[in-house]
Design an enzyme around this catalytic site. Structure first.
Site, PDB file in Angstrom:
ATOM      1  N   ASP A  78       9.355  -4.524   4.865  1.00  0.00           N
ATOM      2  CA  ASP A  78      10.364  -3.684   5.520  1.00  0.00           C
ATOM      3  C   ASP A  78      11.337  -3.038   4.531  1.00  0.00           C
ATOM      4  O   ASP A  78      12.210  -2.268   4.937  1.00  0.00           O
ATOM      5  CB  ASP A  78      11.144  -4.497   6.568  1.00  0.00           C
ATOM      6  CG  ASP A  78      10.290  -4.837   7.779  1.00  0.00           C
ATOM      7  OD1 ASP A  78       9.210  -4.234   7.933  1.00  0.00           O
ATOM      8  OD2 ASP A  78      10.698  -5.710   8.566  1.00  0.00           O
ATOM      9  N   ARG A 124      -2.416  -3.314  13.649  1.00  0.00           N
ATOM     10  CA  ARG A 124      -1.591  -4.408  14.149  1.00  0.00           C
ATOM     11  C   ARG A 124      -2.195  -5.130  15.360  1.00  0.00           C
ATOM     12  O   ARG A 124      -1.664  -5.069  16.470  1.00  0.00           O
ATOM     13  CB  ARG A 124      -0.176  -3.898  14.464  1.00  0.00           C
ATOM     14  CG  ARG A 124       0.492  -3.298  13.240  1.00  0.00           C
ATOM     15  CD  ARG A 124       1.885  -2.831  13.498  1.00  0.00           C
ATOM     16  NE  ARG A 124       2.853  -3.922  13.541  1.00  0.00           N
ATOM     17  CZ  ARG A 124       4.145  -3.751  13.807  1.00  0.00           C
ATOM     18  NH1 ARG A 124       4.587  -2.555  14.082  1.00  0.00           N
ATOM     19  NH2 ARG A 124       4.967  -4.759  13.809  1.00  0.00           N
ATOM     20  N   CYS A 173      -0.249   1.432  15.892  1.00  0.00           N
ATOM     21  CA  CYS A 173       1.026   2.130  15.742  1.00  0.00           C
ATOM     22  C   CYS A 173       1.059   2.781  14.372  1.00  0.00           C
ATOM     23  O   CYS A 173       0.110   2.675  13.597  1.00  0.00           O
ATOM     24  CB  CYS A 173       2.205   1.194  15.948  1.00  0.00           C
ATOM     25  SG  CYS A 173       2.613   0.202  14.540  1.00  0.00           S
ATOM     26  N   LYS A 187      17.980  -6.941  13.804  1.00  0.00           N
ATOM     27  CA  LYS A 187      17.104  -6.458  14.887  1.00  0.00           C
ATOM     28  C   LYS A 187      15.959  -7.446  15.128  1.00  0.00           C
ATOM     29  O   LYS A 187      15.661  -7.802  16.262  1.00  0.00           O
ATOM     30  CB  LYS A 187      16.520  -5.090  14.502  1.00  0.00           C
ATOM     31  CG  LYS A 187      15.384  -4.643  15.418  1.00  0.00           C
ATOM     32  CD  LYS A 187      14.794  -3.295  15.019  1.00  0.00           C
ATOM     33  CE  LYS A 187      13.784  -3.340  13.910  1.00  0.00           C
ATOM     34  NZ  LYS A 187      12.391  -3.635  14.333  1.00  0.00           N
ATOM     35  N   ASN A 188      15.322  -7.891  14.038  1.00  0.00           N
ATOM     36  CA  ASN A 188      14.109  -8.693  14.196  1.00  0.00           C
ATOM     37  C   ASN A 188      14.379 -10.153  14.549  1.00  0.00           C
ATOM     38  O   ASN A 188      13.446 -10.928  14.738  1.00  0.00           O
ATOM     39  CB  ASN A 188      13.230  -8.584  12.947  1.00  0.00           C
ATOM     40  CG  ASN A 188      12.575  -7.211  12.879  1.00  0.00           C
ATOM     41  OD1 ASN A 188      12.624  -6.435  13.842  1.00  0.00           O
ATOM     42  ND2 ASN A 188      11.966  -6.896  11.744  1.00  0.00           N
ATOM     43  N   ARG A 199      16.364   3.282  16.124  1.00  0.00           N
ATOM     44  CA  ARG A 199      15.698   2.068  16.591  1.00  0.00           C
ATOM     45  C   ARG A 199      16.182   0.854  15.800  1.00  0.00           C
ATOM     46  O   ARG A 199      16.195  -0.254  16.332  1.00  0.00           O
ATOM     47  CB  ARG A 199      14.176   2.186  16.407  1.00  0.00           C
ATOM     48  CG  ARG A 199      13.549   3.208  17.297  1.00  0.00           C
ATOM     49  CD  ARG A 199      12.053   3.112  17.219  1.00  0.00           C
ATOM     50  NE  ARG A 199      11.591   1.831  17.766  1.00  0.00           N
ATOM     51  CZ  ARG A 199      10.335   1.545  18.012  1.00  0.00           C
ATOM     52  NH1 ARG A 199       9.394   2.428  17.749  1.00  0.00           N
ATOM     53  NH2 ARG A 199       9.984   0.380  18.506  1.00  0.00           N
TER      54      ARG A 199
HETATM   55  N1  EPU Z   1      -1.804  -9.633  12.250  1.00  0.00           N
HETATM   56  C1  EPU Z   1      -3.098  -9.847  12.668  1.00  0.00           C
HETATM   57  N2  EPU Z   1      -3.295 -10.431  13.890  1.00  0.00           N
HETATM   58  C2  EPU Z   1      -2.269 -10.786  14.692  1.00  0.00           C
HETATM   59  C3  EPU Z   1      -0.939 -10.582  14.252  1.00  0.00           C
HETATM   60  C4  EPU Z   1      -0.746 -10.001  13.014  1.00  0.00           C
HETATM   61  O1  EPU Z   1      -4.055  -9.515  11.973  1.00  0.00           O
HETATM   62  O2  EPU Z   1      -2.526 -11.300  15.786  1.00  0.00           O
HETATM   63  C5  EPU Z   1      -1.577  -9.011  10.939  1.00  0.00           C
HETATM   64  C6  EPU Z   1      -0.809  -7.692  11.049  1.00  0.00           C
HETATM   65  O3  EPU Z   1      -1.664  -6.616  11.373  1.00  0.00           O
HETATM   66  C7  EPU Z   1      -0.211  -7.584   9.670  1.00  0.00           C
HETATM   67  C8  EPU Z   1       0.100  -9.036   9.311  1.00  0.00           C
HETATM   68  O4  EPU Z   1      -0.728  -9.834  10.169  1.00  0.00           O
HETATM   69  O5  EPU Z   1      -1.160  -7.089   8.773  1.00  0.00           O
HETATM   70  C9  EPU Z   1       1.540  -9.459   9.497  1.00  0.00           C
HETATM   71  O6  EPU Z   1       2.012  -9.053  10.753  1.00  0.00           O
HETATM   72  P1  EPU Z   1       3.155  -9.846  11.550  1.00  0.00           P
HETATM   73  O7  EPU Z   1       2.549 -10.442  12.765  1.00  0.00           O
HETATM   74  O8  EPU Z   1       3.859 -10.738  10.605  1.00  0.00           O
HETATM   75  O9  EPU Z   1       4.118  -8.644  11.964  1.00  0.00           O
HETATM   76  P2  EPU Z   1       4.911  -8.470  13.341  1.00  0.00           P
HETATM   77  O10 EPU Z   1       5.307  -9.780  13.866  1.00  0.00           O
HETATM   78  O11 EPU Z   1       4.156  -7.548  14.229  1.00  0.00           O
HETATM   79  C10 EPU Z   1       7.303  -8.388  12.278  1.00  0.00           C
HETATM   80  C11 EPU Z   1       8.435  -7.416  12.229  1.00  0.00           C
HETATM   81  C12 EPU Z   1       8.051  -6.207  11.388  1.00  0.00           C
HETATM   82  C13 EPU Z   1       7.737  -6.700   9.978  1.00  0.00           C
HETATM   83  C14 EPU Z   1       6.632  -7.756  10.030  1.00  0.00           C
HETATM   84  C15 EPU Z   1       6.312  -8.373   8.683  1.00  0.00           C
HETATM   85  C16 EPU Z   1       9.647  -7.732  14.319  1.00  0.00           C
HETATM   86  C17 EPU Z   1      10.048  -7.176  15.642  1.00  0.00           C
HETATM   87  N3  EPU Z   1       8.797  -7.005  13.589  1.00  0.00           N
HETATM   88  O12 EPU Z   1       6.197  -7.690  12.853  1.00  0.00           O
HETATM   89  O13 EPU Z   1       9.187  -5.345  11.350  1.00  0.00           O
HETATM   90  O14 EPU Z   1       7.345  -5.626   9.168  1.00  0.00           O
HETATM   91  O15 EPU Z   1       7.015  -8.820  10.944  1.00  0.00           O
HETATM   92  O16 EPU Z   1       7.446  -8.956   8.132  1.00  0.00           O
HETATM   93  O17 EPU Z   1      10.104  -8.789  13.916  1.00  0.00           O
HETATM   94  C18 EPU Z   1      10.339  -3.294  11.218  1.00  0.00           C
HETATM   95  O18 EPU Z   1      11.362  -3.905  11.529  1.00  0.00           O
HETATM   96  O19 EPU Z   1      10.350  -2.089  10.811  1.00  0.00           O
HETATM   97  C19 EPU Z   1       9.039  -3.977  11.337  1.00  0.00           C
HETATM   98  C20 EPU Z   1       7.879  -3.324  11.382  1.00  0.00           C
END
Ligand code: EPU
Length: 429
Positions: free
Chosen positions: A316, A131, A126, A22-23, A408
């Protein structure tokens, strides 16, 4: 709303086909916005999030054609999507859509890179935490975008195109890295991303972008270098296998006992998760087909685990591991360092008889002799599946409500588990 009914106590035996990730699929679909030619994605999982992103991209003018079935294909083979963003007709992503799927915020990068402007709703908080998107915005600014925040929207502009730059992330972010890589691919000049996320999905998207004509090196390491190109082209790409789905079923087998081959799973993408399972008492064998997971008879040993960006133990899989540890012989400790509020499963696992204490970001799990079925629900995908894992080992019947969350991110979960002998069924409602 559909529900899933599970009667615990059965072992799992057989094989489970692992779907495309998915990701990886979501950012790959978004990358289609970078070119006016057709991107063909194979091994795309049939998930609610994929269907929703299809609708969101449709709003920008993207056509998605789902390929028909081919001879010899089974119901578990992924779909083939032909995605064409020949004409971008709208560069605004409204709140109604972005708030339903956070990853859709990432369209900001290809839209501003290709058209010079994007107006994307802030996603809001969320279930698993606040986030924020500050680091995604910082990356775009470093690459020459002008950013304004107005009325809940982030407006990114680059009238004369983006330009290469240096992006140093103070914290590892998957979404930030995807954003920076996509934007830099069409920027003028060379970009360097430091402290980039190393997740396999980052590498998969970069591999696809390179097939489309991008010049990206170092994806999968913490330093990615991108030489911008003037345009990208169509390509064909097969989505990498879902390491989180594989890890989830591996935990299900460790919980229920039995012997299952996870077909197409790639052990090298899941080393931290598999190491923990071995510590807990499961047997893991990489095979030509994928990963074989067995546990026969022996009790589960407790573990101490802290989540971390790849190659660490993935957030995850945190909820699933916690479900498993509710039956360990002794006390486990699980610390969540990625998201501040990813513990919704704790109260629901307690309904099944689990003993878990939360203190800050650490959960202490005291293993119990038995779990007992109960009605449960969760508001996040991974939390929901942790309840399914617990239910496999609980006495009597568990009803998992709000199955929407499972759909999802898990394709045909009930079919995959029941084919291995679990007593699990979906009740349409
Ligand atoms: N963060 C910030 N500022 C930003 C972006 C992120 O502070 O601008 C923080 C987040 O709040 C969090 C950390 O950095 O504390 C890491 O977040 P990241 O950006 O890596 O997460 P994401 O890109 O929003 C993806 C996956 C998530 C997975 C995370 C971590 C997808 C679609 N989503 O989210 O997947 O948990 O990376 O590996 O790729 C899931 O599939 O259930 C899921 C939540």
């Amino acid at each position: 709303m559909d529900r899933i009914r599970i009667s615990g106590g059965r072992k799992l035996n057989g094989s489970i086909p692992i779907s495309g990730a998915k990701n990886a699929t979501l950012p790959l679909m978004i990358a289609s916005l970078l070119t006016d030619q057709t991107l063909v994605l194979e091994n795309v999982p049939r998930l609610a999030d994929v269907a929703l992103l299809q609708r969101i991209l449709g709003n920008h003018g993207v056509d998605v054609m789902v390929g028909g079935k081919r001879a010899g294909e089974t119901q578990y083979d992924g779909q083939t999507l032909h995605i064409s963003a020949a004409h971008i007709i709208d560069t605004t992503a409204p709140y109604e859509l972005v708030s339903r799927m956070r990853a859709s915020f990432w369209v900001i990068a290809p839209l501003v890179a290709r058209t010079g402007e994007a107006r994307i709703s802030m996603p809001g908080g969320c279930a698993i935490g606040t986030r924020p998107v500050d680091l995604l915005i910082m990356a775009l600014e470093r690459l020459g975008a002008e950013i304004e925040i107005e009325g809940g929207y982030v407006i990114a502009r680059a009238r004369n195109g983006l330009r290469g730059g240096k992006v140093v992330f103070p914290k590892v972010t998957v979404g930030g890295t995807h954003t920076a890589v996509m934007a830099a691919s069409l920027a003028k000049g060379t970009s360097v991303i430091e402290n980039a996320a190393r997740e396999p999905e980052i590498k998969d998207v970069a591999d696809c972008l390179n097939k489309m004509g991008a010049k990206i090196s170092g994806a999968g390491t913490s330093r990615i270098v991108i030489e911008g190109v003037a345009r990208l082209f169509g390509a064909r790409h097969r989505v990498v296998s879902d390491r989180i789905e594989a890890g989830t079923y591996a935990m299900a087998v460790a919980m229920a006992g039995g012997d299952v081959v996870l077909e197409n799973a790639q052990p090298e993408l899941l080393k931290a998760g598999l190491d923990v399972l071995v510590q807990a008492g499961a047997e893991i064998t990489p095979t030509n087909a994928g990963i074989r997971v067995t546990r026969n008879g022996s009790g589960l040993a407790p573990v101490e685990v802290t989540t971390a960006p790849f190659p660490g133990f993935p957030t995850d899989l945190q909820a699933q591991l916690m479900a498993l540890m509710t039956r360990a012989r002794g006390t486990s400790r699980i610390t969540e360092t990625i998201f501040e509020n990813r513990f919704m499963h704790v109260q629901e696992l307690a309904r099944l008889g689990a003993r878990i204490q939360l203190e800050g970001e650490t959960a202490t799990i005291e293993g119990v002799e038995r779990l007992k079925g109960a009605p449960v629900m969760a508001t996040d995908l991974r939390a929901s599946v942790s309840l399914v894992i617990a239910a496999l080992a609980a006495e009597g019947e568990t009803m998992v409500n709000r199955v929407y969350h499972l759909d999802r991110g898990f394709e045909r979960l009930e079919d995959k588990l029941s084919a291995c002998g679990a007593a699990i069924e979906r009740i349409n409602g």
